[in-house]
Design a protein around this motif. Structure first.
Motif, mmCIF file in Angstrom:
data_model
loop_
_atom_site.group_PDB
_atom_site.id
_atom_site.type_symbol
_atom_site.label_atom_id
_atom_site.label_comp_id
_atom_site.label_asym_id
_atom_site.label_seq_id
_atom_site.Cartn_x
_atom_site.Cartn_y
_atom_site.Cartn_z
ATOM 1 N N GLY A 163 0.808 -1.224 0.000
ATOM 2 C CA GLY A 163 0.000 0.000 0.000
ATOM 3 C C GLY A 163 0.837 1.269 0.000
ATOM 4 O O GLY A 163 0.279 2.364 0.005
ATOM 5 N N ASP A 164 2.164 1.126 0.011
ATOM 6 C CA ASP A 164 3.068 2.281 0.030
ATOM 7 C C ASP A 164 2.783 3.211 1.216
ATOM 8 O O ASP A 164 2.845 4.443 1.088
ATOM 9 C CB ASP A 164 3.006 3.057 -1.301
ATOM 10 N N PHE A 165 2.445 2.626 2.346
ATOM 11 C CA PHE A 165 2.287 3.405 3.568
ATOM 12 C C PHE A 165 3.658 3.752 4.154
ATOM 13 O O PHE A 165 4.577 2.927 4.119
ATOM 14 C CB PHE A 165 1.546 2.588 4.637
ATOM 15 N N PRO B 151 -6.488 6.363 -7.505
ATOM 16 C CA PRO B 151 -6.031 4.959 -7.539
ATOM 17 C C PRO B 151 -5.034 4.626 -6.420
ATOM 18 O O PRO B 151 -5.044 3.516 -5.883
ATOM 19 C CB PRO B 151 -5.374 4.826 -8.919
ATOM 20 N N ASP B 152 -4.188 5.598 -6.056
ATOM 21 C CA ASP B 152 -3.248 5.361 -4.944
ATOM 22 C C ASP B 152 -4.003 5.243 -3.615
ATOM 23 O O ASP B 152 -3.662 4.413 -2.762
ATOM 24 C CB ASP B 152 -2.232 6.508 -4.844
ATOM 25 N N ARG B 156 -4.478 1.904 -1.101
ATOM 26 C CA ARG B 156 -4.227 1.894 0.356
ATOM 27 C C ARG B 156 -5.432 1.352 1.120
ATOM 28 O O ARG B 156 -5.287 0.624 2.097
ATOM 29 C CB ARG B 156 -3.846 3.299 0.837
ATOM 30 N N ILE B 157 -6.629 1.697 0.664
ATOM 31 C CA ILE B 157 -7.829 1.162 1.330
ATOM 32 C C ILE B 157 -7.860 -0.362 1.191
ATOM 33 O O ILE B 157 -8.108 -1.087 2.156
ATOM 34 C CB ILE B 157 -9.108 1.776 0.715
ATOM 35 N N GLN B 180 -16.321 8.672 -2.185
ATOM 36 C CA GLN B 180 -15.097 7.931 -1.833
ATOM 37 C C GLN B 180 -15.243 7.145 -0.529
ATOM 38 O O GLN B 180 -14.764 6.020 -0.415
ATOM 39 C CB GLN B 180 -13.903 8.890 -1.708
ATOM 40 N N LEU B 181 -15.915 7.735 0.444
ATOM 41 C CA LEU B 181 -16.029 7.052 1.737
ATOM 42 C C LEU B 181 -16.916 5.812 1.619
ATOM 43 O O LEU B 181 -16.615 4.770 2.206
ATOM 44 C CB LEU B 181 -16.589 8.018 2.789
#
Lengths: 263, 263
Positions: A163-165, B151-152, B156-157, B180-181
């Motif tokens: 996730g590139d966190f 997309p990034d 992450r989600i 989005q949420l």
């Protein structure tokens, strides 16, 4: 809770990294008002001069469940009790055991009253000393496998990497537990550049504070310096080092003219 | 930085959720010593009574890069300047733009001196009001796509969901940005139970504070209440609700007798 009519108040209080100047006004005020301060000995000592006739109960490391039960018992006798913990008590701290035991006891949500007092956490202390590492999405991962199974921790490292966190490691290493952090670095190397910044912060805001900046390619040279008192921060793919600072850009330069919305 | 010999100090200061009682002693002391306080108007107003002859510069929302340049210019003239930001200035705050611009200017790392003052962040304020949601590994994700491509964020989600992280959403919704949420909740539902707690905290530690507890299955019923001033916390697969509290167990009950190692 034998006598709910006398039931008191539990303050779950984070005391920050150790410097009394980094306590909130709210925490300092409450410390002057409580009947008991309970916690791991080191933390009780850090706030003992800020109390006002409170009885101080020093506990050894470990015994978290026993300590939580003691605090609940004291509150059931009508006392105001501060349970103190380093950093933020709500982040890998003693808030969990207190609420777990209360729910096991079929607590009514009101007596004892439980008030959480936030404190400056290790991730923030490390960030402040490193520069601006936490400007994009980040995660915290505790590498202690005492309470979480290693496969679950490994899965979190892998997904955080994909996730590139930005990643903040708590409990990175101990005398007996030394290989997990190296495994974590190996996972992260698969998804981000070898020159990704790695910040090591030990004893933040204490006399023996140490801040070390390396990269994923050089961190193993200083691996022996990392211990349980170190917070380890690894950048994401956009982080960089500059003049002794660990910088994760927020993204304004990429999208010039746009404003972020944080209120 | 036309005159490095006069170069002053920049204090990057988080002022917490808004209640002056939640400022650290360190922040309060520095506010009495600075020549300028610069920030978004609302935040400057929150600390104006704590200053001592400082010149207050109120800025509109947005203009982050211009504000950062102004602070650097003031420090180059030899001033002590506090740049204030809500929560922790190091978490999606103004620390990033300051360090970005300084590195673009080939800053020498020393003049101006830059000192970061941590503050109680939104994730901690929300956690304190909800119970103990952050007792296991967690991540923060900003849903604002102004500075990060969608997309990034989506990636992450997805990875946070697969990693079973507790998730704290910053900038969850705005007037223009509403879907989005819901997409994030849909992703999380794929990996965790429908009765997973969701905590909504609006205006934490202010007069109009609101705390709402729902679950992944019922959160859409209150979706219209969520705005840019709301912090949204979603539990992991072990979190539960009990008597108005959002509890993520630390894991002691599972591994009885073992101690965690957080120092």
């Amino acid at each position: 809770m034998t006598n709910q009519s006398k039931s008191g108040t539990i303050y779950l209080m984070g005391i920050g990294p150790g410097d009394p100047e980094l306590l909130t006004m709210q925490a300092r005020k409450i410390l002057t008002e409580v009947d008991y301060v309970v916690g791991y000995s080191l933390y009780v000592n850090q706030v003992s001069e800020l109390t006002n006739n409170a009885i101080l109960e020093h506990w050894a490391i470990g015994e978290e469940l026993e300590r939580a039960k003691r605090v609940i018992d004291l509150s059931a006798d009508g006392n105001k009790v501060a349970m103190v913990s380093s950093g933020d008590i709500g982040i890998y701290g003693m808030s969990g055991p207190i609420f777990n035991i209360l729910s096991d006891m079929q607590w009514n949500g009101k007596t004892p009253q439980v008030i959480v007092i936030p404190g400056i956490s290790a991730l923030q202390s490390a960030s402040a000393l490193l520069g601006s590492p936490l400007m994009q999405d980040f995660c915290t991962i505790s590498l202690s496998d005492l309470l979480t199974d290693w496969p679950d921790i490994q899965n979190r490292i892998t997904t955080a990497s994909e996730g590139d966190f930005v990643v903040v490691f708590y409990n990175p290493k101990s005398k007996k537990r030394h290989w997990q952090l190296e495994a974590a670095f190996d996972s992260l190397k698969k998804c981000r550049p070898l020159d990704t910044p790695v910040g090591l912060v030990k004893n933040a805001f204490r006399e023996d504070q140490e801040v070390v900046l390396v990269t994923l390619s050089t961190v193993m040279n200083v691996y022996h310096q990392i211990d349980m008192f170190t917070t380890v921060v690894v950048g994401n793919s956009t982080s960089y080092l500059f003049e002794g600072k660990f910088i994760t850009p927020r993204g304004y330069e990429k999208k010039s003219g746009k404003s972020d919305e944080k209120k």
